[in-house]
Design a protein around this motif. Sequence first.
Motif, PDB file in Angstrom:
ATOM      1  N   THR A  95     -48.619  26.837  -9.687  1.00  0.00           N
ATOM      2  CA  THR A  95     -48.517  26.965 -11.140  1.00  0.00           C
ATOM      3  C   THR A  95     -48.428  25.567 -11.727  1.00  0.00           C
ATOM      4  OG1 THR A  95     -47.354  29.062 -10.889  1.00  0.00           O
ATOM      5  CG2 THR A  95     -47.212  27.982 -13.027  1.00  0.00           C
ATOM      6  N   ILE A  96     -49.406  25.225 -12.556  1.00  0.00           N
ATOM      7  CA  ILE A  96     -49.450  23.913 -13.200  1.00  0.00           C
ATOM      8  C   ILE A  96     -49.478  24.135 -14.702  1.00  0.00           C
ATOM      9  CG2 ILE A  96     -50.766  21.792 -13.488  1.00  0.00           C
ATOM     10  CD1 ILE A  96     -51.895  22.314 -10.667  1.00  0.00           C
ATOM     11  N   ASP A  97     -48.473  23.639 -15.390  1.00  0.00           N
ATOM     12  CA  ASP A  97     -48.346  23.779 -16.847  1.00  0.00           C
ATOM     13  C   ASP A  97     -48.432  25.239 -17.290  1.00  0.00           C
ATOM     14  OD1 ASP A  97     -48.099  21.039 -17.079  1.00  0.00           O
ATOM     15  OD2 ASP A  97     -50.261  20.733 -17.320  1.00  0.00           O
ATOM     16  N   GLY A  98     -47.849  26.144 -16.528  1.00  0.00           N
ATOM     17  CA  GLY A  98     -47.805  27.552 -16.891  1.00  0.00           C
ATOM     18  C   GLY A  98     -49.042  28.348 -16.529  1.00  0.00           C
ATOM     19  N   THR A  99     -50.056  27.730 -15.921  1.00  0.00           N
ATOM     20  CA  THR A  99     -51.247  28.465 -15.510  1.00  0.00           C
ATOM     21  C   THR A  99     -51.330  28.466 -13.991  1.00  0.00           C
ATOM     22  OG1 THR A  99     -52.617  26.488 -15.627  1.00  0.00           O
ATOM     23  CG2 THR A  99     -52.540  27.871 -17.590  1.00  0.00           C
ATOM     24  N   LYS A 100     -51.671  29.618 -13.428  1.00  0.00           N
ATOM     25  CA  LYS A 100     -51.801  29.731 -11.983  1.00  0.00           C
ATOM     26  C   LYS A 100     -53.189  29.252 -11.570  1.00  0.00           C
ATOM     27  CE  LYS A 100     -48.650  33.586 -11.311  1.00  0.00           C
ATOM     28  NZ  LYS A 100     -48.524  34.943 -10.791  1.00  0.00           N
ATOM     29  N   VAL A 101     -53.225  28.346 -10.606  1.00  0.00           N
ATOM     30  CA  VAL A 101     -54.494  27.822 -10.102  1.00  0.00           C
ATOM     31  C   VAL A 101     -54.488  27.873  -8.587  1.00  0.00           C
ATOM     32  CG1 VAL A 101     -54.980  26.315 -12.063  1.00  0.00           C
ATOM     33  CG2 VAL A 101     -53.628  25.455 -10.173  1.00  0.00           C
ATOM     34  N   ARG A 102     -55.697  27.898  -8.017  1.00  0.00           N
ATOM     35  CA  ARG A 102     -55.861  27.839  -6.570  1.00  0.00           C
ATOM     36  C   ARG A 102     -56.440  26.480  -6.226  1.00  0.00           C
ATOM     37  NH1 ARG A 102     -59.614  32.587  -5.309  1.00  0.00           N
ATOM     38  NH2 ARG A 102     -59.729  31.513  -3.331  1.00  0.00           N
ATOM     39  N   ILE A 103     -55.644  25.633  -5.572  1.00  0.00           N
ATOM     40  CA  ILE A 103     -56.090  24.307  -5.184  1.00  0.00           C
ATOM     41  C   ILE A 103     -55.746  24.071  -3.725  1.00  0.00           C
ATOM     42  CG2 ILE A 103     -55.940  23.312  -7.499  1.00  0.00           C
ATOM     43  CD1 ILE A 103     -53.283  22.129  -6.770  1.00  0.00           C
ATOM     44  N   SER A 104     -56.374  23.076  -3.133  1.00  0.00           N
ATOM     45  CA  SER A 104     -56.083  22.776  -1.734  1.00  0.00           C
ATOM     46  C   SER A 104     -54.723  22.106  -1.629  1.00  0.00           C
ATOM     47  CB  SER A 104     -57.172  21.871  -1.153  1.00  0.00           C
ATOM     48  OG  SER A 104     -57.129  20.606  -1.759  1.00  0.00           O
ATOM     49  N   ALA A 105     -54.138  22.175  -0.444  1.00  0.00           N
ATOM     50  CA  ALA A 105     -52.822  21.603  -0.216  1.00  0.00           C
ATOM     51  C   ALA A 105     -52.824  20.104  -0.438  1.00  0.00           C
ATOM     52  CB  ALA A 105     -52.345  21.942   1.188  1.00  0.00           C
ATOM     53  N   ARG A 106     -53.901  19.437  -0.062  1.00  0.00           N
ATOM     54  CA  ARG A 106     -54.001  17.992  -0.250  1.00  0.00           C
ATOM     55  C   ARG A 106     -54.040  17.640  -1.734  1.00  0.00           C
ATOM     56  NH1 ARG A 106     -58.087  14.100   2.946  1.00  0.00           N
ATOM     57  NH2 ARG A 106     -56.715  14.816   4.589  1.00  0.00           N
ATOM     58  N   GLU A 107     -54.775  18.408  -2.532  1.00  0.00           N
ATOM     59  CA  GLU A 107     -54.829  18.156  -3.974  1.00  0.00           C
ATOM     60  C   GLU A 107     -53.477  18.403  -4.620  1.00  0.00           C
ATOM     61  OE1 GLU A 107     -57.925  20.836  -4.931  1.00  0.00           O
ATOM     62  OE2 GLU A 107     -59.509  19.335  -4.723  1.00  0.00           O
ATOM     63  N   ALA A 108     -52.764  19.437  -4.180  1.00  0.00           N
ATOM     64  CA  ALA A 108     -51.437  19.736  -4.733  1.00  0.00           C
ATOM     65  C   ALA A 108     -50.474  18.605  -4.414  1.00  0.00           C
ATOM     66  CB  ALA A 108     -50.922  21.048  -4.165  1.00  0.00           C
ATOM     67  N   ARG A 109     -50.574  18.061  -3.218  1.00  0.00           N
ATOM     68  CA  ARG A 109     -49.709  16.956  -2.814  1.00  0.00           C
ATOM     69  C   ARG A 109     -49.997  15.710  -3.636  1.00  0.00           C
ATOM     70  NH1 ARG A 109     -50.421  13.483   2.167  1.00  0.00           N
ATOM     71  NH2 ARG A 109     -48.445  12.415   2.353  1.00  0.00           N
ATOM     72  N   THR A 110     -51.273  15.446  -3.905  1.00  0.00           N
ATOM     73  CA  THR A 110     -51.653  14.295  -4.706  1.00  0.00           C
ATOM     74  C   THR A 110     -51.172  14.439  -6.129  1.00  0.00           C
ATOM     75  OG1 THR A 110     -53.622  14.015  -3.334  1.00  0.00           O
ATOM     76  CG2 THR A 110     -53.614  12.897  -5.447  1.00  0.00           C
ATOM     77  N   MET A 111     -51.217  15.634  -6.683  1.00  0.00           N
ATOM     78  CA  MET A 111     -50.776  15.855  -8.068  1.00  0.00           C
ATOM     79  C   MET A 111     -49.264  15.687  -8.218  1.00  0.00           C
ATOM     80  SD  MET A 111     -53.185  18.920  -9.386  1.00  0.00           S
ATOM     81  CE  MET A 111     -52.584  18.782 -11.038  1.00  0.00           C
ATOM     82  N   GLU A 112     -48.495  15.954  -7.155  1.00  0.00           N
ATOM     83  CA  GLU A 112     -47.046  15.800  -7.224  1.00  0.00           C
ATOM     84  C   GLU A 112     -46.639  14.332  -7.267  1.00  0.00           C
ATOM     85  OE1 GLU A 112     -45.244  17.923  -4.016  1.00  0.00           O
ATOM     86  OE2 GLU A 112     -45.878  19.866  -4.796  1.00  0.00           O
ATOM     87  N   LYS A 113     -47.474  13.450  -6.744  1.00  0.00           N
ATOM     88  CA  LYS A 113     -47.138  12.019  -6.709  1.00  0.00           C
ATOM     89  C   LYS A 113     -47.212  11.390  -8.092  1.00  0.00           C
ATOM     90  CE  LYS A 113     -48.420  11.009  -2.000  1.00  0.00           C
ATOM     91  NZ  LYS A 113     -49.199  10.145  -1.132  1.00  0.00           N
TER      92      LYS A 113
END
Length: 67
Positions: free
Chosen positions: A49-67
């Motif tokens: 969940t990013i900014d209140g919207t559910k998205v399907r992303i790869s684990a690597r992309e999710a990790r990069t967005m958290e940084k």
Amino acid sequence: MVKFLSNEIYGGGKMAKKVTTKKPLTGNKRSHALNATKMKQKPNIQKKTIDGTKVRISAREARTMEK
């Protein structure tokens, strides 16, 4: 009009939007005897969940967005 298998009846929620562009990696498995068998290696897709919207992303992309 009757809707079969609609989101209102089964589940009641919206589907997560797919954001990633990753595709399965294809190739051959090779045994010791060099037999070739087709294989697929699927990407690690997660629901986030990013900014209140559910998205399907790869684990690597999710990790990069958290940084």
